[in-house]
Design an enzyme around this catalytic site. Structure first.
Site, PDB file in Angstrom:
ATOM      1  N   MET A 138       0.843  -1.204   0.000  1.00  0.00           N
ATOM      2  CA  MET A 138       0.000   0.000   0.000  1.00  0.00           C
ATOM      3  C   MET A 138       0.881   1.257   0.000  1.00  0.00           C
ATOM      4  O   MET A 138       0.414   2.349   0.337  1.00  0.00           O
ATOM      5  CB  MET A 138      -0.941  -0.017   1.198  1.00  0.00           C
ATOM      6  CG  MET A 138      -1.879  -1.231   1.150  1.00  0.00           C
ATOM      7  SD  MET A 138      -3.419  -0.995   2.019  1.00  0.00           S
ATOM      8  CE  MET A 138      -2.833  -0.840   3.681  1.00  0.00           C
ATOM      9  N   LEU A 169       6.653   3.262   1.403  1.00  0.00           N
ATOM     10  CA  LEU A 169       7.603   2.148   1.497  1.00  0.00           C
ATOM     11  C   LEU A 169       8.687   2.390   2.544  1.00  0.00           C
ATOM     12  O   LEU A 169       9.102   3.527   2.778  1.00  0.00           O
ATOM     13  CB  LEU A 169       8.265   1.923   0.132  1.00  0.00           C
ATOM     14  CG  LEU A 169       7.327   1.581  -1.028  1.00  0.00           C
ATOM     15  CD1 LEU A 169       8.142   1.315  -2.293  1.00  0.00           C
ATOM     16  CD2 LEU A 169       6.429   0.384  -0.714  1.00  0.00           C
ATOM     17  N   HIS A 213       9.421  -3.347   3.278  1.00  0.00           N
ATOM     18  CA  HIS A 213       9.042  -3.579   1.878  1.00  0.00           C
ATOM     19  C   HIS A 213      10.294  -3.893   1.051  1.00  0.00           C
ATOM     20  O   HIS A 213      10.277  -4.752   0.178  1.00  0.00           O
ATOM     21  CB  HIS A 213       8.361  -2.336   1.290  1.00  0.00           C
ATOM     22  CG  HIS A 213       7.074  -1.958   1.976  1.00  0.00           C
ATOM     23  ND1 HIS A 213       6.926  -0.776   2.663  1.00  0.00           N
ATOM     24  CD2 HIS A 213       5.882  -2.597   2.070  1.00  0.00           C
ATOM     25  CE1 HIS A 213       5.699  -0.701   3.142  1.00  0.00           C
ATOM     26  NE2 HIS A 213       5.038  -1.794   2.804  1.00  0.00           N
ATOM     27  N   GLN A 219     -10.370  -2.831   2.429  1.00  0.00           N
ATOM     28  CA  GLN A 219      -9.857  -3.512   3.618  1.00  0.00           C
ATOM     29  C   GLN A 219      -9.829  -2.611   4.847  1.00  0.00           C
ATOM     30  O   GLN A 219      -9.405  -3.030   5.915  1.00  0.00           O
ATOM     31  CB  GLN A 219      -8.476  -4.118   3.353  1.00  0.00           C
ATOM     32  CG  GLN A 219      -7.336  -3.104   3.230  1.00  0.00           C
ATOM     33  CD  GLN A 219      -6.063  -3.781   2.780  1.00  0.00           C
ATOM     34  OE1 GLN A 219      -5.939  -4.266   1.662  1.00  0.00           O
ATOM     35  NE2 GLN A 219      -5.084  -3.851   3.679  1.00  0.00           N
TER      36      GLN A 219
HETATM   37  P1  AMP Z   1       1.639  -2.945   3.474  1.00  0.00           P
HETATM   38  O1  AMP Z   1       2.153  -1.931   2.517  1.00  0.00           O
HETATM   39  O2  AMP Z   1       1.735  -2.527   4.909  1.00  0.00           O
HETATM   40  O3  AMP Z   1       0.282  -3.487   3.092  1.00  0.00           O
HETATM   41  O4  AMP Z   1       2.630  -4.181   3.379  1.00  0.00           O
HETATM   42  C1  AMP Z   1       2.965  -4.773   2.154  1.00  0.00           C
HETATM   43  C2  AMP Z   1       3.765  -6.021   2.420  1.00  0.00           C
HETATM   44  O5  AMP Z   1       4.948  -5.694   3.146  1.00  0.00           O
HETATM   45  C3  AMP Z   1       3.010  -7.069   3.272  1.00  0.00           C
HETATM   46  O6  AMP Z   1       3.305  -8.368   2.795  1.00  0.00           O
HETATM   47  C4  AMP Z   1       3.588  -6.833   4.641  1.00  0.00           C
HETATM   48  O7  AMP Z   1       3.515  -7.973   5.489  1.00  0.00           O
HETATM   49  C5  AMP Z   1       5.022  -6.501   4.301  1.00  0.00           C
HETATM   50  N1  AMP Z   1       5.643  -5.769   5.408  1.00  0.00           N
HETATM   51  C6  AMP Z   1       5.201  -4.636   6.009  1.00  0.00           C
HETATM   52  N2  AMP Z   1       6.017  -4.290   7.023  1.00  0.00           N
HETATM   53  C7  AMP Z   1       6.989  -5.231   7.073  1.00  0.00           C
HETATM   54  C8  AMP Z   1       8.120  -5.452   7.918  1.00  0.00           C
HETATM   55  N3  AMP Z   1       8.419  -4.628   8.915  1.00  0.00           N
HETATM   56  N4  AMP Z   1       8.900  -6.522   7.662  1.00  0.00           N
HETATM   57  C9  AMP Z   1       8.604  -7.385   6.649  1.00  0.00           C
HETATM   58  N5  AMP Z   1       7.561  -7.227   5.829  1.00  0.00           N
HETATM   59  C10 AMP Z   1       6.751  -6.179   6.040  1.00  0.00           C
END
Ligand code: AMP
Length: 251
Positions: free
Chosen positions: A28, A31, A35, A59
């Site tokens: 989302m 970054l 990410h 969501q």
């Molecule tokens: P988001 O942009 O928050 O929806 O996250 C996108 C992807 O990045 C999802 O698969 C999250 O689980 C992963 N993600 C977010 N924060 C972290 C983190 N601190 N460590 C590893 N993966 C992450």
């Protein structure tokens, strides 16, 4: 690096790159290094890496949370370029939801627990958008963070259930040096709040007993949404400075 906005534009690119394995990292945006670790894993394992950035409204059960979600597209594109991402898929709502969300993917058990119990409809939105993105991107592998372990488990199960021809890869949680799990939402915390939020992980690691862990978080004045053990993991969601933060550890 290509920035593509519509499913048709992406499908044209995918057709031209049929012979390559494709790694997909859905996000989302806003970054951070979490990410980046997903993207790095994809760069290691497959030939082409596709990043999507889409703040998925279906969501969010809380309209304010959606409206306040950080958007930093210019910085995100810069980071993607530095990480040698091949394609950034940047759709709009109308590109993904021509049906106005009449069709949904629903799971009836695990998605109703933990985060799902407190955010009604959240995982319906997540699973639906991920299914749509998988159909468009046609990845060989898709990368998800253990930071959102419940989401990762549900997406793995959905992929198996619907015989999707891709592999879901789990990537460990990236943390700040304080132990705080990296999150786009951390940007909304004050400097003090960000430091204080490190107690979440610290408590999860230090207090082995669930009750003790819960009491410690309450003693520290966190507004605890839930703290639960489920299949060898301890999951927590708290609110701090009006920001919802989640974490989980293996037990
Ligand atoms: P988001 O942009 O928050 O929806 O996250 C996108 C992807 O990045 C999802 O698969 C999250 O689980 C992963 N993600 C977010 N924060 C972290 C983190 N601190 N460590 C590893 N993966 C992450």
């Amino acid at each position: 690096m290509k920035v593509l906005n519509t499913p048709a534009d992406y499908q044209k690119w995918r057709e031209e790159n049929r012979s390559f394995s494709v790694g997909f990292v859905p996000t989302m945006g806003a970054l951070h290094q979490g990410h980046a670790s997903l993207l790095a894993e994809s760069k290691k394992q497959v030939q082409k890496t596709v990043l999507s950035i889409f703040v998925n409204p279906t969501q969010f059960n809380d309209k304010k949370d959606f409206e306040n979600y950080p958007i930093t597209i210019d910085e995100d594109l810069k980071l993607a370029e530095e990480l040698n991402v091949d394609v950034v898929f940047l759709p709009e709502y109308k590109d993904l939801y021509a049906d106005e969300y009449r069709f949904k993917i629903c799971e009836s058990d695990f998605s109703k627990r933990l985060c799902g119990a407190h955010r009604p409809g959240h995982f319906d939105g997540v699973l639906t958008v991920v299914m749509k993105l998988f159909q468009i991107i046609q990845p060989t592998k898709a990368y998800f963070g253990e930071k959102d372990f419940q989401q990762l488990s549900l997406i793995k199960k959905m992929s198996e259930t619907f015989f999707l021809p891709l592999q879901v890869v789990a990537v460990p949680t990236m943390r700040e040096s304080s132990g705080l799990a990296m999150s786009s939402r951390n940007r909304r915390l004050s400097k003090q709040g960000r430091e204080f939020a490190a107690h979440i992980y610290k408590t999860l690691v230090e207090k082995k007993d669930r009750e003790e862990c819960l009491n410690e978080l309450k003693r520290l004045n966190f507004e605890v949404e839930y703290l639960e053990d489920y299949e060898n993991r301890r999951y927590v969601a708290v609110h701090l400075e009006g920001v919802r933060l989640i974490d989980n550890v293996q037990i």
